[in-house]
Design a protein around this motif. Sequence first.
Motif, PDB file in Angstrom:
ATOM      1  N   ALA A   1      -7.852  -4.854  -4.993  1.00 13.38           N
ATOM      2  CA  ALA A   1      -7.361  -3.605  -4.390  1.00 13.38           C
ATOM      3  C   ALA A   1      -5.897  -3.761  -3.983  1.00 13.38           C
ATOM      4  CB  ALA A   1      -8.215  -3.248  -3.174  1.00 13.38           C
TER       5      ALA A   1
ATOM      6  N   ALA B   1      -8.554  -2.145  -8.977  1.00 21.68           N
ATOM      7  CA  ALA B   1      -9.491  -1.006  -9.049  1.00 21.68           C
ATOM      8  C   ALA B   1      -9.096   0.091  -8.069  1.00 21.68           C
ATOM      9  CB  ALA B   1     -10.904  -1.489  -8.768  1.00 21.68           C
TER      10      ALA B   1
ATOM     11  N   ALA C   1      -6.298   1.648  -4.704  1.00 22.68           N
ATOM     12  CA  ALA C   1      -5.749   1.335  -3.379  1.00 22.68           C
ATOM     13  C   ALA C   1      -6.860   0.707  -2.543  1.00 22.68           C
ATOM     14  CB  ALA C   1      -5.270   2.620  -2.730  1.00 22.68           C
ATOM     15  N   ASP C   2      -6.476   0.037  -1.472  1.00 19.22           N
ATOM     16  CA  ASP C   2      -7.483  -0.532  -0.582  1.00 19.22           C
ATOM     17  C   ASP C   2      -8.004   0.593   0.319  1.00 19.22           C
ATOM     18  OD1 ASP C   2      -8.953  -1.817   1.347  1.00 19.22           O
ATOM     19  OD2 ASP C   2      -7.628  -3.563   1.409  1.00 19.22           O
ATOM     20  N   ILE C   3      -9.237   1.019   0.066  1.00 21.33           N
ATOM     21  CA  ILE C   3      -9.779   2.197   0.760  1.00 21.33           C
ATOM     22  C   ILE C   3      -9.813   1.963   2.271  1.00 21.33           C
ATOM     23  CG2 ILE C   3     -11.769   3.749   0.935  1.00 21.33           C
ATOM     24  CD1 ILE C   3     -12.495   2.824  -1.949  1.00 21.33           C
ATOM     25  N   ARG C   4      -9.966   0.709   2.652  1.00 18.19           N
ATOM     26  CA  ARG C   4     -10.043   0.422   4.097  1.00 18.19           C
ATOM     27  C   ARG C   4      -8.725   0.720   4.796  1.00 18.19           C
ATOM     28  NH1 ARG C   4     -13.785  -3.635   2.230  1.00 18.19           N
ATOM     29  NH2 ARG C   4     -15.761  -3.208   3.274  1.00 18.19           N
TER      30      ARG C   4
ATOM     31  N   PHE D   1      -6.946   3.405   4.310  1.00 14.79           N
ATOM     32  CA  PHE D   1      -6.688   4.846   4.434  1.00 14.79           C
ATOM     33  C   PHE D   1      -6.798   5.355   5.871  1.00 14.79           C
ATOM     34  CE2 PHE D   1      -7.874   5.565  -0.245  1.00 14.79           C
ATOM     35  CZ  PHE D   1      -6.550   5.432  -0.609  1.00 14.79           C
TER      36      PHE D   1
ATOM     37  N   LEU E   1      -8.561   1.530 -11.943  1.00 16.95           N
ATOM     38  CA  LEU E   1      -8.906   2.808 -11.316  1.00 16.95           C
ATOM     39  C   LEU E   1      -7.869   3.210 -10.269  1.00 16.95           C
ATOM     40  CD1 LEU E   1     -12.699   2.073 -10.639  1.00 16.95           C
ATOM     41  CD2 LEU E   1     -11.727   3.333 -12.565  1.00 16.95           C
TER      42      LEU E   1
ATOM     43  N   GLU F   1     -10.426   9.029  -7.156  1.00 16.10           N
ATOM     44  CA  GLU F   1     -10.042   9.439  -5.798  1.00 16.10           C
ATOM     45  C   GLU F   1     -10.809  10.657  -5.314  1.00 16.10           C
ATOM     46  OE1 GLU F   1      -8.038   8.399  -8.112  1.00 16.10           O
ATOM     47  OE2 GLU F   1      -6.270   7.380  -7.304  1.00 16.10           O
TER      48      GLU F   1
ATOM     49  N   PHE G   1      -1.966  15.167  -0.735  1.00 18.94           N
ATOM     50  CA  PHE G   1      -2.685  13.922  -0.440  1.00 18.94           C
ATOM     51  C   PHE G   1      -2.830  13.750   1.074  1.00 18.94           C
ATOM     52  CE2 PHE G   1      -3.046   9.467   0.606  1.00 18.94           C
ATOM     53  CZ  PHE G   1      -3.980   9.003  -0.307  1.00 18.94           C
TER      54      PHE G   1
ATOM     55  N   ARG H   1     -27.436  -4.038   1.708  1.00 22.75           N
ATOM     56  CA  ARG H   1     -27.638  -5.272   2.488  1.00 22.75           C
ATOM     57  C   ARG H   1     -28.770  -5.021   3.486  1.00 22.75           C
ATOM     58  NH1 ARG H   1     -21.931  -5.507   1.557  1.00 22.75           N
ATOM     59  NH2 ARG H   1     -21.468  -4.085   3.252  1.00 22.75           N
TER      60      ARG H   1
ATOM     61  N   ARG I   1     -20.637  -2.820  10.973  1.00 18.90           N
ATOM     62  CA  ARG I   1     -21.435  -3.950  10.526  1.00 18.90           C
ATOM     63  C   ARG I   1     -21.974  -4.741  11.704  1.00 18.90           C
ATOM     64  NH1 ARG I   1     -18.715  -4.867   5.303  1.00 18.90           N
ATOM     65  NH2 ARG I   1     -18.106  -2.733   4.945  1.00 18.90           N
TER      66      ARG I   1
HETATM   67  C1  LIG Z   1      -0.306   7.392  -1.009  1.00 18.85           C
HETATM   68  C2  LIG Z   1      -1.496   7.174  -1.826  1.00 18.85           C
HETATM   69  C3  LIG Z   1      -1.539   5.955  -2.592  1.00 18.85           C
HETATM   70  C4  LIG Z   1      -2.390   5.696  -3.514  1.00 18.85           C
HETATM   71  C5  LIG Z   1      -3.450   6.575  -4.001  1.00 18.85           C
HETATM   72  C6  LIG Z   1      -4.513   5.770  -4.573  1.00 18.85           C
HETATM   73  C7  LIG Z   1      -5.747   5.962  -4.177  1.00 18.85           C
HETATM   74  C8  LIG Z   1      -6.809   5.063  -4.659  1.00 18.85           C
HETATM   75  O1  LIG Z   1      -6.611   4.196  -5.463  1.00 18.85           O
HETATM   76  S1  LIG Z   1      -8.300   5.340  -3.983  1.00 18.85           S
HETATM   77  C9  LIG Z   1      -9.313   4.074  -4.646  1.00 18.85           C
HETATM   78  C10 LIG Z   1      -9.682   4.369  -6.035  1.00 18.85           C
HETATM   79  N1  LIG Z   1     -10.625   3.398  -6.502  1.00 18.85           N
HETATM   80  C11 LIG Z   1     -11.918   3.529  -6.301  1.00 18.85           C
HETATM   81  O2  LIG Z   1     -12.389   4.495  -5.762  1.00 18.85           O
HETATM   82  C12 LIG Z   1     -12.766   2.430  -6.801  1.00 18.85           C
HETATM   83  C13 LIG Z   1     -13.839   2.119  -5.815  1.00 18.85           C
HETATM   84  N2  LIG Z   1     -14.631   0.979  -6.254  1.00 18.85           N
HETATM   85  C14 LIG Z   1     -15.572   1.099  -7.182  1.00 18.85           C
HETATM   86  O3  LIG Z   1     -15.811   2.114  -7.785  1.00 18.85           O
HETATM   87  C15 LIG Z   1     -16.387  -0.130  -7.448  1.00 18.85           C
HETATM   88  O4  LIG Z   1     -16.271  -0.959  -6.342  1.00 18.85           O
HETATM   89  C16 LIG Z   1     -15.917  -0.906  -8.703  1.00 18.85           C
HETATM   90  C17 LIG Z   1     -16.254  -0.094  -9.957  1.00 18.85           C
HETATM   91  C18 LIG Z   1     -14.435  -1.214  -8.667  1.00 18.85           C
HETATM   92  C19 LIG Z   1     -16.659  -2.271  -8.741  1.00 18.85           C
HETATM   93  O5  LIG Z   1     -18.056  -2.028  -8.647  1.00 18.85           O
HETATM   94  P1  LIG Z   1     -19.060  -3.240  -8.373  1.00 18.85           P
HETATM   95  O6  LIG Z   1     -18.726  -4.366  -9.255  1.00 18.85           O
HETATM   96  O7  LIG Z   1     -20.429  -2.656  -8.414  1.00 18.85           O
HETATM   97  O8  LIG Z   1     -18.734  -3.746  -6.902  1.00 18.85           O
HETATM   98  P2  LIG Z   1     -18.898  -3.012  -5.506  1.00 18.85           P
HETATM   99  O9  LIG Z   1     -18.773  -1.556  -5.641  1.00 18.85           O
HETATM  100  O10 LIG Z   1     -20.100  -3.536  -4.825  1.00 18.85           O
HETATM  101  O11 LIG Z   1     -17.587  -3.518  -4.741  1.00 18.85           O
HETATM  102  C20 LIG Z   1     -17.406  -4.899  -4.404  1.00 18.85           C
HETATM  103  C21 LIG Z   1     -16.745  -4.962  -3.044  1.00 18.85           C
HETATM  104  O12 LIG Z   1     -15.423  -4.431  -3.154  1.00 18.85           O
HETATM  105  C22 LIG Z   1     -15.242  -3.393  -2.191  1.00 18.85           C
HETATM  106  N3  LIG Z   1     -14.341  -2.412  -2.792  1.00 18.85           N
HETATM  107  C23 LIG Z   1     -14.460  -1.842  -4.007  1.00 18.85           C
HETATM  108  N4  LIG Z   1     -13.415  -1.042  -4.231  1.00 18.85           N
HETATM  109  C24 LIG Z   1     -12.637  -1.106  -3.144  1.00 18.85           C
HETATM  110  C25 LIG Z   1     -11.393  -0.503  -2.798  1.00 18.85           C
HETATM  111  N5  LIG Z   1     -10.737   0.313  -3.637  1.00 18.85           N
HETATM  112  N6  LIG Z   1     -10.874  -0.777  -1.594  1.00 18.85           N
HETATM  113  C26 LIG Z   1     -11.496  -1.626  -0.751  1.00 18.85           C
HETATM  114  N7  LIG Z   1     -12.669  -2.243  -1.031  1.00 18.85           N
HETATM  115  C27 LIG Z   1     -13.214  -1.983  -2.213  1.00 18.85           C
HETATM  116  C28 LIG Z   1     -16.636  -2.855  -1.956  1.00 18.85           C
HETATM  117  O13 LIG Z   1     -16.706  -2.190  -0.740  1.00 18.85           O
HETATM  118  C29 LIG Z   1     -17.459  -4.121  -1.999  1.00 18.85           C
HETATM  119  O14 LIG Z   1     -17.273  -4.790  -0.788  1.00 18.85           O
HETATM  120  P3  LIG Z   1     -18.436  -4.853   0.297  1.00 18.85           P
HETATM  121  O15 LIG Z   1     -19.629  -5.358  -0.446  1.00 18.85           O
HETATM  122  O16 LIG Z   1     -17.927  -5.752   1.341  1.00 18.85           O
HETATM  123  O17 LIG Z   1     -18.599  -3.428   0.772  1.00 18.85           O
END
Ligand SMILES: CC/C=C\C/C=C/C(=O)SCCNC(=O)CCNC(=O)[C@H](O)C(C)(C)COP(=O)(O)OP(=O)(O)OC[C@H]1O[C@@H](n2cnc3c(N)ncnc32)[C@H](O)[C@@H]1OP(=O)(O)O
Length: 782
Positions: free
Chosen positions: A22, A58, A60-63, A65, A97, A122, A254, A278, A703
């Motif tokens: 991220a 994949a 931005a880091d959603i956390r 936001f 992504l 998004e 946005f 979990r 959590r």
């Molecule tokens: C000014 C504005 C600037 C920028 C705009 C941009 C915006 C964005 O980019 S928004 C984010 C867009 N991306 C996503 O929405 C992707 C989200 N993630 C997924 O769809 C999936 O995680 C994946 C397809 C990338 C992987 O799937 P999988 O292998 O099944 O793993 P998990 O979903 O279980 O994820 C593993 C782990 O990673 C954490 N995580 C995933 N994506 C993010 C993220 N973008 N930011 C922070 N954390 C992320 C997810 O929560 C899991 O962690 P935990 O198990 O601890 O919850």
Amino acid sequence: MVDYSVKGQVALLEVNNPPVNALSTAVRTGLRDGIAKASKDPKVKAIIICGKGQTFPAGADIREFGQPPRAPWLIEVGDSIEASLKPVVAAIHGTCLGGGLEVSLFCHYRIAVKSARVGFPEVNLGLLPGAAGTQRLPRLVGLPVALDMITSGRHVTALDAKKYGILDELVAGDLINAAIKYAMSVVGKPLMERRLRYKQVPGADKAREVCEAAMAQVKRKYKGYEAPVECVRAVRASVDLPYADGIRMESELFKQLNASGQARAQQYAFFAERTVSRWSMPNGSYRTAKALPVKTTAVLGAGTMGTGIAVCLLSAGLPVILLEQNEKLLQNGLRTIKALMEGSVKLGKVPMEVAQKATTLLKPTLNYEDLKDVDLVIEAVFENLKLKREVFGKLDKICKPSALLCSNTSTLDIDLAATSRPDKVAGMHFFAPAYHMRLLENIYGTKTSFMVEEGANPYEIDQIMEDLGMPMGPFKVRDLSGIDIGWRITQEVAKSLGTTITKETKYLGGERYCGIGDDLYEKGRHGRKTGLGFYKYEKKGGKISTPDPDALDIIEAYRQRRGIVKCKISSQEVIERQMYSSINEGFKILEEGICTRPEDIDISWLYGFTFPKYLGGPMFYASRIGLQKVYERICYYHENFPLKQRDCKDLRRRGSSTSGVYTMYPALGVVINSYCDMTTDGGGWTWVFWEVAVDAATRCCWRSPPFFYGYVEVYGYVEVCRLCRGNDNLHLLLSNGESEMRFDMEDFNNNTRYLQYTTFTVGNETSRYLATLSGPSGNVGT
Ligand SMILES: CC/C=C\C/C=C/C(=O)SCCNC(=O)CCNC(=O)[C@H](O)C(C)(C)COP(=O)(O)OP(=O)(O)OC[C@H]1O[C@@H](n2cnc3c(N)ncnc32)[C@H](O)[C@@H]1OP(=O)(O)O
């Protein structure tokens, strides 16, 4: 976070931020610095951006936001990539992504392995691509594809991405070696034409029609959701405005979306979905449990649910033995499964190969003996306790000892299955349609007929709930699942209570009983399958529902028989009574320990009832409305339209804390219970003592350990009158007029149980405190 190396004449910027790379602040900084370093290095002729481990970034880091934004902004990093005088190549694998795709669109070239996927998800987080994605993708691929990708959030395969023009080349073998080769092959080529900001959007002359059609579609398809609408507006700006102005508009939209409750709710749902996986139970958890291998399965009953479950298992590639009691029912079931499989292929939900393989995996039978070797049996016969007990008795004798014997019952007590292996017996309740809904769970339904009994029209109720974003109103759902099923369930419940249902029954097991479903059942209106239920359908088993005056007559006759005077029910009341009774039930489920977290309940609703994600789930929704208000309205409805004979004591207790503070569960932002208290000491300091769960890193996702205890000092005398969660902060609203104390929880670390920098605003004065919160007897330092 970004590993920098030089391979020959190519600089490699490898994003290294597991698990999904991220684009956190550190990653953005690393990319910016890496580009600057490579640009200055005379040995470097080209630059590659890629991801270490399992994926390209994949997103931005959603956390981040929910937190104050921190430089460098992704768009600035992107600008520096695009401005580079050395070609920059994105080498993509895994999932590219959101912000990850935006980074790649700033690169001059994009190559990928065949298994990669790209997309702008998004919109699923209540946002739009906010780092130039809405302005750059249309310039690359044209409006129709850009609108589709950005408003749907779908992941696109590398093959399609190449077809659309997002990718320049697909590569086989080692990605980095291929990228180095590719990068060297483009050295010296003009970069100007590769910079998307200077391109015109292809097909701009059709922009108005295309965008208007897209707007109409998203309003229809994603009712109530704000993000898809703003996505269309932002994409349209790519044609209507010069690039820089389009970027400004995208950024404004946005920010608006990000500040909205919908984005918060959808991001909460994202993390809640991962949190519920979990799971933990008294005798184990996801950490300790080992999945039993299931290689072969059987489904008993080839009705609506049985065939749906069989399709679900077949689509997962599992062999299924389908058992029925006679040849006619069996053949009907096989025909239904075939049609459902074909439909799934047409909708692109199941690949053709899977559907073809399914025909070899499905074995019809009338003989229980054929089930002797299966690992998992799912019973989906009529909701009749006697019948189910008989079935389980037979299964117990025939199936191997390790086989799991499951029932699709939604209401009957699973302990009554009476087998010699109760540890292998479980409820496995699929939601209809079983091959489509992602939830597999046991859950209470809501008693949605009440309001119709009093005078509401079922079609209006459905419309109100559909306008809220539910794909189907409650009465369409009842028609889909079968009015006969509801009838059987209540007959069984009555039997288990030692009573029978008559035309006069008003309460059953202490709960208010509505007999409208019985009247429809008696007239043969069993729902979609009979072509008639609350609605009329174009044919038996049809999907096109139209309101039916005959059904309304049956309902009116029922009211007259019962002497009920019809009254008008407002939309607001319809929503409140539906939602609040579910919220009430949700709190009871938590209280009874059936679920451990509100996320469990919210995810059940999001996937079991397709509850609109922009509301987060009923428990999250309750937290936004404010539990005090929800509680008051539930009391009001309870008193005026009692759902149960007994008093809602649990709710009263929750709302009766002396300081007027209401209990909330961790995911809702605050945990407060009757323990909340304040005292003023001799030095004029007021101490607020409360029990709270904080995970400020995610804001929405809480959590374990869920609780900590602490004191907070407030100077001067204040009286806490209410505690609620606002958009970004936890607030204590004080009774003395304008005074408001805000808690900006910035950095809570679960491991050290340490809350840093808490900002308190009392009136116009803001002070910054360093608060250390520790165990039950902990205190606060300033
Ligand atoms: C000014 C504005 C600037 C920028 C705009 C941009 C915006 C964005 O980019 S928004 C984010 C867009 N991306 C996503 O929405 C992707 C989200 N993630 C997924 O769809 C999936 O995680 C994946 C397809 C990338 C992987 O799937 P999988 O292998 O099944 O793993 P998990 O979903 O279980 O994820 C593993 C782990 O990673 C954490 N995580 C995933 N994506 C993010 C993220 N973008 N930011 C922070 N954390 C992320 C997810 O929560 C899991 O962690 P935990 O198990 O601890 O919850």
